[in-house]
Enzyme design. Sequence first.
Site, PDB file in Angstrom:
ATOM      1  CG  ASN A   9       5.895   7.065  -8.112  1.00 27.31           C
ATOM      2  OD1 ASN A   9       5.588   7.629  -9.169  1.00 27.31           O
ATOM      3  ND2 ASN A   9       7.063   7.253  -7.522  1.00 27.31           N
ATOM      4  CD1 TRP A  10       1.015   4.133 -11.380  1.00 21.88           C
ATOM      5  CD2 TRP A  10       0.023   4.965 -13.206  1.00 21.88           C
ATOM      6  NE1 TRP A  10      -0.323   3.813 -11.315  1.00 21.88           N
ATOM      7  CE2 TRP A  10      -0.957   4.314 -12.422  1.00 21.88           C
ATOM      8  CE3 TRP A  10      -0.383   5.557 -14.399  1.00 21.88           C
ATOM      9  CZ2 TRP A  10      -2.298   4.247 -12.795  1.00 21.88           C
ATOM     10  CZ3 TRP A  10      -1.717   5.509 -14.784  1.00 21.88           C
ATOM     11  CH2 TRP A  10      -2.668   4.856 -13.980  1.00 21.88           C
ATOM     12  CE  LYS A  11       9.329   4.586  -8.849  1.00 20.15           C
ATOM     13  NZ  LYS A  11      10.547   3.945  -8.366  1.00 20.15           N
ATOM     14  CG  HIS A  94      10.663   9.159  -5.659  1.00 17.81           C
ATOM     15  ND1 HIS A  94      11.769   8.508  -6.170  1.00 17.81           N
ATOM     16  CD2 HIS A  94       9.762   8.190  -5.372  1.00 17.81           C
ATOM     17  CE1 HIS A  94      11.529   7.210  -6.202  1.00 17.81           C
ATOM     18  NE2 HIS A  94      10.324   6.992  -5.724  1.00 17.81           N
ATOM     19  CD  GLU A  96      12.852   6.613  -9.055  1.00 15.83           C
ATOM     20  OE1 GLU A  96      11.826   7.130  -9.548  1.00 15.83           O
ATOM     21  OE2 GLU A  96      12.908   5.410  -8.715  1.00 15.83           O
ATOM     22  CD  GLU A 166       9.472   5.407  -2.111  1.00 19.34           C
ATOM     23  OE1 GLU A 166       8.546   4.658  -2.447  1.00 19.34           O
ATOM     24  OE2 GLU A 166      10.083   6.130  -2.901  1.00 19.34           O
ATOM     25  N   GLY A 172      13.051  -0.590  -6.768  1.00 24.81           N
ATOM     26  CA  GLY A 172      13.226  -1.179  -8.090  1.00 24.81           C
ATOM     27  C   GLY A 172      14.280  -2.279  -8.146  1.00 24.81           C
ATOM     28  CB  SER A 212      11.208  -4.327  -3.819  1.00 26.21           C
ATOM     29  OG  SER A 212      12.226  -3.810  -4.663  1.00 26.21           O
ATOM     30  N   GLY A 233       5.959   1.226  -6.776  1.00 23.21           N
ATOM     31  CA  GLY A 233       6.366   1.553  -8.138  1.00 23.21           C
ATOM     32  C   GLY A 233       5.983   0.430  -9.083  1.00 23.21           C
ATOM     33  N   GLY A 234       6.926  -0.463  -9.349  1.00 24.36           N
ATOM     34  CA  GLY A 234       6.735  -1.514 -10.350  1.00 24.36           C
ATOM     35  C   GLY A 234       5.416  -2.274 -10.242  1.00 24.36           C
TER      36      GLY A 234
HETATM   37  P1  13P Z   1       9.375  -0.083  -6.602  1.00 23.27           P
HETATM   38  O1  13P Z   1       8.084  -0.534  -5.982  1.00 23.27           O
HETATM   39  O2  13P Z   1       9.422  -0.293  -8.085  1.00 23.27           O
HETATM   40  O3  13P Z   1      10.554  -0.599  -5.864  1.00 23.27           O
HETATM   41  O4  13P Z   1       9.405   1.528  -6.419  1.00 23.27           O
HETATM   42  C1  13P Z   1       9.181   2.084  -5.193  1.00 23.27           C
HETATM   43  C2  13P Z   1       9.076   3.543  -5.358  1.00 23.27           C
HETATM   44  O5  13P Z   1      10.062   4.215  -5.647  1.00 23.27           O
HETATM   45  C3  13P Z   1       7.754   4.172  -5.198  1.00 23.27           C
HETATM   46  O6  13P Z   1       7.849   5.557  -5.152  1.00 23.27           O
END
Ligand code: 13P
Length: 253
Positions: A9-11, A94, A96, A166, A172, A212, A233-234
Amino acid sequence: MRSILIAGNWKMNTHLKEARALGSGLAKIQVPQGMEVLLAPPFPYLYPVGEEIKGTSLLLAGQNMNPADEGAQTGEVSAGMLKDLGASHVILGHSECRARGESSELIGEKLAQALKHDLVPILCVGESLEERQADQTIQVIEDQLKLGLGDLTHAQGLDRVIIAYEPIWAIGTGQVASPQEAEEVARDIRAYLAKNYGQDLAEKIQILYGGSMKGENAYELLSQDNIDGGLIGGASLKLESFLEIIEEGEKLA
Ligand code: 13P
């Protein structure tokens, strides 16, 4: 047997050049047998990334969508648009997006709309740190599942839904859930699915862990009985770190 899904997920990250480079880098790999690899770039890069991965087995996803077919919804994207650009999946609920005001009811509408348009929804659920400390984790997640999945039936494609656990406190932050913590919730999610929709369906649905995840912790998380992949994500933003996670998954595929 459920396959292992590694989803990036590149956000709201990357610019066009980087997005293309990530897509073309990943297009060179052979997705291991028993695994699926999925990319969820920002909306404007779905098309160019789709071009880079054309002809490969890599999957493309939107990061969200609107529950309506079309209309006066400034700034929004429909299921049909995602399909047009080659997406097969869509991330919904999500944390967010929930934090920006999306309710579980709205997420449920989106989920039904995604299935109607033959998109595989990845329904995200997870508790905050306060909720975990107050021993409310399972209740919070069951409520999110109940409203997200609603009264859907097999006939409406319920068996194609993917659940991503999640924990908000792990997203993050570098503070990954322990494999035992993640497995405990994944097991509870599967038990909830079995109770409400039947054992067969519960056995079929993929449950991902997100928060993470990286090369160093992926193997232990992915080797848990009820964890069938990762939503990353990251670590999905750099080719090397995403490939490391895919390699860890391959050891278990
Ligand atoms: P991180 O891997 O950056 O913690 O993000 C997880 C995430 O929210 C994937 O949707």
